[in-house]
Design a protein around this motif. Structure first.
Motif, mmCIF file in Angstrom:
data_model
loop_
_atom_site.group_PDB
_atom_site.id
_atom_site.type_symbol
_atom_site.label_atom_id
_atom_site.label_comp_id
_atom_site.label_asym_id
_atom_site.label_seq_id
_atom_site.Cartn_x
_atom_site.Cartn_y
_atom_site.Cartn_z
ATOM 1 N N GLY A 185 0.787 -1.232 0.000
ATOM 2 C CA GLY A 185 0.000 0.000 0.000
ATOM 3 C C GLY A 185 0.814 1.274 0.000
ATOM 4 N N ALA A 186 2.134 1.156 0.067
ATOM 5 C CA ALA A 186 2.987 2.347 0.015
ATOM 6 C C ALA A 186 2.908 2.984 -1.367
ATOM 7 N N LYS A 187 3.162 4.291 -1.420
ATOM 8 C CA LYS A 187 3.166 5.022 -2.685
ATOM 9 C C LYS A 187 4.578 5.286 -3.202
ATOM 10 N N GLY A 188 5.570 4.852 -2.431
ATOM 11 C CA GLY A 188 6.946 5.047 -2.825
ATOM 12 C C GLY A 188 7.866 4.494 -1.764
ATOM 13 N N VAL A 189 9.172 4.648 -1.990
ATOM 14 C CA VAL A 189 10.158 4.136 -1.041
ATOM 15 C C VAL A 189 11.228 5.178 -0.770
ATOM 16 N N GLN A 190 11.860 5.032 0.381
ATOM 17 C CA GLN A 190 13.059 5.805 0.684
ATOM 18 C C GLN A 190 14.201 4.816 0.866
ATOM 19 N N MET A 191 15.332 5.104 0.229
ATOM 20 C CA MET A 191 16.510 4.247 0.341
ATOM 21 C C MET A 191 17.705 5.068 0.799
ATOM 22 N N GLY A 192 18.447 4.544 1.747
ATOM 23 C CA GLY A 192 19.640 5.223 2.217
ATOM 24 C C GLY A 192 20.901 4.443 1.906
ATOM 25 N N THR A 193 21.009 3.236 2.444
ATOM 26 C CA THR A 193 22.223 2.435 2.306
ATOM 27 C C THR A 193 22.591 2.206 0.844
ATOM 28 N N ARG A 194 21.593 1.951 -0.005
ATOM 29 C CA ARG A 194 21.873 1.717 -1.427
ATOM 30 C C ARG A 194 22.558 2.927 -2.051
ATOM 31 N N PHE A 195 22.124 4.138 -1.686
ATOM 32 C CA PHE A 195 22.704 5.333 -2.282
ATOM 33 C C PHE A 195 24.052 5.718 -1.673
ATOM 34 N N VAL A 196 24.350 5.199 -0.481
ATOM 35 C CA VAL A 196 25.708 5.395 0.040
ATOM 36 C C VAL A 196 26.707 4.755 -0.925
ATOM 37 N N CYS A 197 26.317 3.609 -1.474
ATOM 38 C CA CYS A 197 27.183 2.889 -2.409
ATOM 39 C C CYS A 197 26.973 3.383 -3.837
ATOM 40 N N SER A 198 27.113 4.682 -3.999
ATOM 41 C CA SER A 198 27.051 5.303 -5.326
ATOM 42 C C SER A 198 28.329 6.084 -5.547
ATOM 43 N N THR A 199 28.674 6.299 -6.798
ATOM 44 C CA THR A 199 29.906 7.030 -7.106
ATOM 45 C C THR A 199 29.825 8.486 -6.680
ATOM 46 N N GLU A 200 28.603 9.038 -6.630
ATOM 47 C CA GLU A 200 28.454 10.455 -6.268
ATOM 48 C C GLU A 200 28.479 10.703 -4.770
ATOM 49 N N CYS A 201 28.268 9.680 -3.976
ATOM 50 C CA CYS A 201 28.268 9.857 -2.520
ATOM 51 C C CYS A 201 29.687 10.123 -2.031
ATOM 52 N N ILE A 202 29.846 11.087 -1.140
ATOM 53 C CA ILE A 202 31.184 11.466 -0.674
ATOM 54 C C ILE A 202 31.697 10.569 0.449
ATOM 55 N N ALA A 203 30.912 9.589 0.886
ATOM 56 C CA ALA A 203 31.371 8.689 1.946
ATOM 57 C C ALA A 203 32.695 8.054 1.560
ATOM 58 N N HIS A 204 33.551 7.844 2.550
ATOM 59 C CA HIS A 204 34.875 7.262 2.314
ATOM 60 C C HIS A 204 34.745 5.880 1.673
ATOM 61 N N GLU A 205 35.698 5.535 0.828
ATOM 62 C CA GLU A 205 35.659 4.232 0.161
ATOM 63 C C GLU A 205 35.652 3.083 1.165
ATOM 64 N N ASN A 206 36.328 3.255 2.309
ATOM 65 C CA ASN A 206 36.319 2.202 3.330
ATOM 66 C C ASN A 206 34.902 1.945 3.841
ATOM 67 N N TYR A 207 34.130 3.018 3.961
ATOM 68 C CA TYR A 207 32.735 2.935 4.410
ATOM 69 C C TYR A 207 31.911 2.158 3.374
ATOM 70 N N LYS A 208 32.062 2.542 2.114
ATOM 71 C CA LYS A 208 31.314 1.881 1.046
ATOM 72 C C LYS A 208 31.694 0.406 0.941
ATOM 73 N N ASN A 209 32.992 0.127 1.051
ATOM 74 C CA ASN A 209 33.450 -1.250 0.921
ATOM 75 C C ASN A 209 32.961 -2.133 2.064
ATOM 76 N N MET A 210 32.799 -1.545 3.250
ATOM 77 C CA MET A 210 32.232 -2.304 4.371
ATOM 78 C C MET A 210 30.823 -2.782 4.023
ATOM 79 N N ILE A 211 30.070 -1.925 3.354
ATOM 80 C CA ILE A 211 28.699 -2.278 2.989
ATOM 81 C C ILE A 211 28.687 -3.366 1.926
ATOM 82 N N THR A 212 29.477 -3.197 0.877
ATOM 83 C CA THR A 212 29.444 -4.170 -0.219
ATOM 84 C C THR A 212 29.995 -5.538 0.194
#
Length: 312
Positions: A185-212
């Motif tokens: 019944g939702a009309k949309g979604v919010q995603m956070g973790t998925r977008f951390v693992c994007s090339t445009e996100c300024i999070a440190h590569e170590n942070y992104k690699n921990m997620i992947t």
């Protein structure tokens, strides 16, 4: 093909909102999401108004698409930030950690949409009464500050309880997740973790690699005794925090232990002694790619899933 009432409400192509994560949800990430057809969101955290104003000025130079700003209502700068957002005529405001009711009428006057994050049916109903345009229903699967109920359980209960659009958050990172949320019944979604693992996100590569590299049981919760539990990935920091929680009930001591830990991980790259805030869905994320690719792949998968369901 993947369009809902939320798209019309926010004037976006796809019903996908990017989470307003402190330190990493900057203008760089938000503009990339907005340009790809979702709603990019700048995260305020505890930053002062002038810092957020600079981020807003940056995104206005990089996109003519709608964007949002996430405001933590516990921030010591919240009133100054709200005044600034009014002056800047920000299209969308999402809020967390409180009730934005006293600000809503003012923003309605300029057409700004106000969308609080809620962890319960009671708060969702209260937000509808004070005039919220929609609610983001965040389950305990999410990264960062979390409640107790799961997304799958909470979303349909709130859909049944309110008449404003519901946006599902927590545990969503692909097209299957979006279709699941819409089926509830939702009309949309919010995603956070998925977008951390994007090339445009300024999070440190170590942070992104921990997620992947994360597995299904690597996202744990600390800080329950503080009243503000946080989900992050297992490391030296979480192990020490959990040990401290077993030894003491002193909220001040526990809060001081966590001060600065997110910045340490996200910006400085200390993936051992910093707080790598990420959701349980980390185990599903295996790559780092552009926001455009993330959204296009998710939409493509969602449409395939929807088509396959019609054949059942």
């Amino acid at each position: 093909m993947l369009k809902t009432d939320l798209c019309d409400l926010l004037n976006i192509k796809f019903p996908i909102i990017q989470g307003g994560m402190a330190w990493v949800a900057t203008a760089e990430l938000a503009q990339a999401v907005s340009n790809a057809g979702g709603l990019g969101v700048i995260g305020c955290g505890n930053a002062p108004a002038d810092v957020i104003k600079e981020e807003i000025r940056k995104i206005k130079k990089k996109t003519d698409k709608p964007f949002g700003v996430n405001v933590m209502l516990l921030s010591p700068h919240v009133d100054e930030i709200m005044d600034m957002l009014y002056e800047e005529k920000v299209p969308v405001i999402t809020t967390g950690a409180g009730n934005p009711g006293k600000y809503i009428d003012r923003f309605k006057g300029i057409g700004t949409k106000v969308i609080p994050v809620v962890p319960s049916v009671a708060l969702a109903k209260r937000m509808e009464k004070v005039g919220a345009d929609a609610v983001i229903v965040e389950g305990t699967e999410a990264g960062g500050h979390v409640g107790e109920l799961t997304t799958f359980v909470l979303v349909p209960q709130i859909v049944d309880a309110v008449n404003i659009p519901v946006i599902a958050a927590g545990g969503i990172a692909d097209g299957r997740g979006i279709v699941s949320a819409l089926s509830l019944g939702a009309k949309g979604v919010q995603m956070g973790t998925r977008f951390v693992c994007s090339t445009e996100c300024i999070a440190h590569e170590n942070y992104k690699n921990m997620i992947t590299k994360a597995k299904d049981r690597d996202a744990v919760v600390t800080g329950r005794k503080t009243g503000h539990p946080v989900r992050s990935l297992k490391n030296k920091f979480t192990r020490e925090f959990l040990k401290l929680e077993k030894k003491t009930d002193d909220k001040k001591e526990l809060e001081e232990f966590g001060v600065g830990s997110l910045k340490k991980a996200a910006i400085e790259g200390d993936h051992r002694y910093g707080s790598v805030m990420a959701g349980q869905v980390s185990g599903l994320i295996k790559d780092i790619k552009s926001c455009e690719s993330i959204i296009n792949d998710i939409v493509k998968e969602a449409n395939i899933v929807k088509e396959s369901l019609t054949k059942i």
